[in-house]
Write a protein that holds these residues in place. Sequence first.
Motif, PDB file in Angstrom:
ATOM      1  N   PHE A  63       0.904  -1.355  -0.001  1.00 16.47           N
ATOM      2  CA  PHE A  63       0.186   0.029  -0.017  1.00 16.47           C
ATOM      3  C   PHE A  63       0.992   1.420   0.054  1.00 16.47           C
ATOM      4  O   PHE A  63       2.039   1.251   0.712  1.00 16.47           O
ATOM      5  CB  PHE A  63      -0.921  -0.049   1.030  1.00 16.47           C
ATOM      6  CG  PHE A  63      -1.899  -1.030   1.063  1.00 16.47           C
ATOM      7  CD1 PHE A  63      -3.103  -0.994   0.568  1.00 16.47           C
ATOM      8  CD2 PHE A  63      -1.841  -2.146   2.226  1.00 16.47           C
ATOM      9  CE1 PHE A  63      -3.938  -2.056   0.478  1.00 16.47           C
ATOM     10  CE2 PHE A  63      -2.684  -3.132   2.119  1.00 16.47           C
ATOM     11  CZ  PHE A  63      -3.877  -3.069   1.309  1.00 16.47           C
ATOM     12  N   TYR A  64       0.531   2.213  -0.615  1.00 20.57           N
ATOM     13  CA  TYR A  64       1.333   3.341  -0.703  1.00 20.57           C
ATOM     14  C   TYR A  64       0.781   4.207   0.453  1.00 20.57           C
ATOM     15  O   TYR A  64      -0.543   4.361   0.545  1.00 20.57           O
ATOM     16  CB  TYR A  64       0.886   4.347  -1.983  1.00 20.57           C
ATOM     17  CG  TYR A  64       1.364   3.776  -3.402  1.00 20.57           C
ATOM     18  CD1 TYR A  64       2.701   3.622  -3.826  1.00 20.57           C
ATOM     19  CD2 TYR A  64       0.444   3.411  -4.053  1.00 20.57           C
ATOM     20  CE1 TYR A  64       3.004   3.069  -4.928  1.00 20.57           C
ATOM     21  CE2 TYR A  64       0.807   2.775  -5.632  1.00 20.57           C
ATOM     22  CZ  TYR A  64       2.068   2.737  -5.620  1.00 20.57           C
ATOM     23  OH  TYR A  64       2.431   2.053  -6.950  1.00 20.57           O
ATOM     24  N   LYS A  65       1.625   4.859   0.987  1.00 14.72           N
ATOM     25  CA  LYS A  65       1.418   5.765   2.131  1.00 14.72           C
ATOM     26  C   LYS A  65       2.227   7.143   1.961  1.00 14.72           C
ATOM     27  O   LYS A  65       3.182   7.181   1.489  1.00 14.72           O
ATOM     28  CB  LYS A  65       1.832   5.020   3.536  1.00 14.72           C
ATOM     29  CG  LYS A  65       1.046   3.898   3.595  1.00 14.72           C
ATOM     30  CD  LYS A  65       1.252   3.123   5.095  1.00 14.72           C
ATOM     31  CE  LYS A  65       0.309   3.856   6.101  1.00 14.72           C
ATOM     32  NZ  LYS A  65       0.210   3.423   7.318  1.00 14.72           N
ATOM     33  N   VAL A  66       1.422   8.099   2.568  1.00 14.36           N
ATOM     34  CA  VAL A  66       1.946   9.524   2.958  1.00 14.36           C
ATOM     35  C   VAL A  66       2.215   9.660   4.480  1.00 14.36           C
ATOM     36  O   VAL A  66       1.057   9.704   5.102  1.00 14.36           O
ATOM     37  CB  VAL A  66       1.669  10.542   2.038  1.00 14.36           C
ATOM     38  CG1 VAL A  66      -0.137  10.745   2.323  1.00 14.36           C
ATOM     39  CG2 VAL A  66       2.158  11.920   2.217  1.00 14.36           C
ATOM     40  N   ASP A  67       2.962   9.628   5.064  1.00 17.04           N
ATOM     41  CA  ASP A  67       3.052   9.797   6.559  1.00 17.04           C
ATOM     42  C   ASP A  67       2.091   8.844   7.104  1.00 17.04           C
ATOM     43  O   ASP A  67       2.527   7.441   6.600  1.00 17.04           O
ATOM     44  CB  ASP A  67       2.696  11.406   6.992  1.00 17.04           C
ATOM     45  CG  ASP A  67       3.767  12.156   6.864  1.00 17.04           C
ATOM     46  OD1 ASP A  67       4.866  11.903   6.492  1.00 17.04           O
ATOM     47  OD2 ASP A  67       3.511  13.324   6.954  1.00 17.04           O
ATOM     48  N   GLU A  68       1.112   8.820   7.755  1.00 12.79           N
ATOM     49  CA  GLU A  68       0.546   7.766   8.282  1.00 12.79           C
ATOM     50  C   GLU A  68      -0.674   7.344   7.366  1.00 12.79           C
ATOM     51  O   GLU A  68      -1.662   6.599   7.790  1.00 12.79           O
ATOM     52  CB  GLU A  68       0.081   8.095   9.842  1.00 12.79           C
ATOM     53  CG  GLU A  68       1.176   8.202  10.691  1.00 12.79           C
ATOM     54  CD  GLU A  68       1.700   9.471  10.909  1.00 12.79           C
ATOM     55  OE1 GLU A  68       1.151  10.304  10.709  1.00 12.79           O
ATOM     56  OE2 GLU A  68       3.086   9.376  11.047  1.00 12.79           O
ATOM     57  N   ALA A  69      -1.216   8.469   6.408  1.00 13.06           N
ATOM     58  CA  ALA A  69      -2.260   8.122   5.782  1.00 13.06           C
ATOM     59  C   ALA A  69      -2.223   7.268   4.323  1.00 13.06           C
ATOM     60  O   ALA A  69      -0.931   7.061   3.901  1.00 13.06           O
ATOM     61  CB  ALA A  69      -2.817   9.633   5.187  1.00 13.06           C
ATOM     62  N   GLN A  70      -3.039   6.358   4.170  1.00 11.32           N
ATOM     63  CA  GLN A  70      -2.974   5.355   2.964  1.00 11.32           C
ATOM     64  C   GLN A  70      -3.487   6.106   1.925  1.00 11.32           C
ATOM     65  O   GLN A  70      -4.293   6.947   1.999  1.00 11.32           O
ATOM     66  CB  GLN A  70      -3.915   4.043   3.260  1.00 11.32           C
ATOM     67  CG  GLN A  70      -3.669   3.241   2.145  1.00 11.32           C
ATOM     68  CD  GLN A  70      -4.393   2.181   2.424  1.00 11.32           C
ATOM     69  OE1 GLN A  70      -4.486   1.297   3.462  1.00 11.32           O
ATOM     70  NE2 GLN A  70      -4.802   1.334   1.302  1.00 11.32           N
ATOM     71  N   ILE A  71      -2.654   6.137   0.902  1.00  6.41           N
ATOM     72  CA  ILE A  71      -2.983   6.685  -0.508  1.00  6.41           C
ATOM     73  C   ILE A  71      -3.952   5.551  -1.101  1.00  6.41           C
ATOM     74  O   ILE A  71      -3.786   4.643  -1.637  1.00  6.41           O
ATOM     75  CB  ILE A  71      -1.847   7.062  -1.533  1.00  6.41           C
ATOM     76  CG1 ILE A  71      -0.827   7.695  -0.740  1.00  6.41           C
ATOM     77  CG2 ILE A  71      -2.391   7.425  -2.637  1.00  6.41           C
ATOM     78  CD1 ILE A  71       0.367   8.014  -1.508  1.00  6.41           C
ATOM     79  N   VAL A  72      -5.332   6.066  -1.139  1.00  4.06           N
ATOM     80  CA  VAL A  72      -6.174   5.432  -1.811  1.00  4.06           C
ATOM     81  C   VAL A  72      -6.541   5.347  -3.254  1.00  4.06           C
ATOM     82  O   VAL A  72      -7.115   4.288  -3.809  1.00  4.06           O
ATOM     83  CB  VAL A  72      -7.647   5.291  -1.358  1.00  4.06           C
ATOM     84  CG1 VAL A  72      -7.249   4.952   0.198  1.00  4.06           C
ATOM     85  CG2 VAL A  72      -8.181   6.731  -1.359  1.00  4.06           C
TER      86      VAL A  72
END
Length: 133
Positions: A103-112
């Motif tokens: 899964f792609y993430k930016v900081d703690e958020a998942q890139i959906v």
Amino acid sequence: MNIVETAAACGLFKILGQALEDTHLTDMLSEQGPFTVFAPTDAAFAKIPSADLRALLADKPKLRSVLTHHIVAAKVRAPRERLPNTATTVDGRKVTMTVEHGFYKVDEAQIVKTNLRASNGLIHAIDSVLLPR
């Protein structure tokens, strides 16, 4: 279509669109760019307790600070496996993009949803609101 128009057409970013308008960031995101927006979906904003969300949306300076932490004044593509990359947001802070468990993430958020293309940059839809530290 520019980033503002692309986000509106996507249908996932009604709260973000209104917040960008309320803080006059739509003007910047309508310019030439390039820009990358890590765009919290409406579902991401729904994760914030309703009283806290109402308070954030009412506090325009704080809201602008939060939103500028989601915008990079450059094109930032999704990261490659095991190659984290960082970017500096327009508020001067850094965010880190990684790939974790596929899964792609930016900081703690998942890139959906990655790489939504606009005439002046990219949108990466994320599942959480990034709060500046």
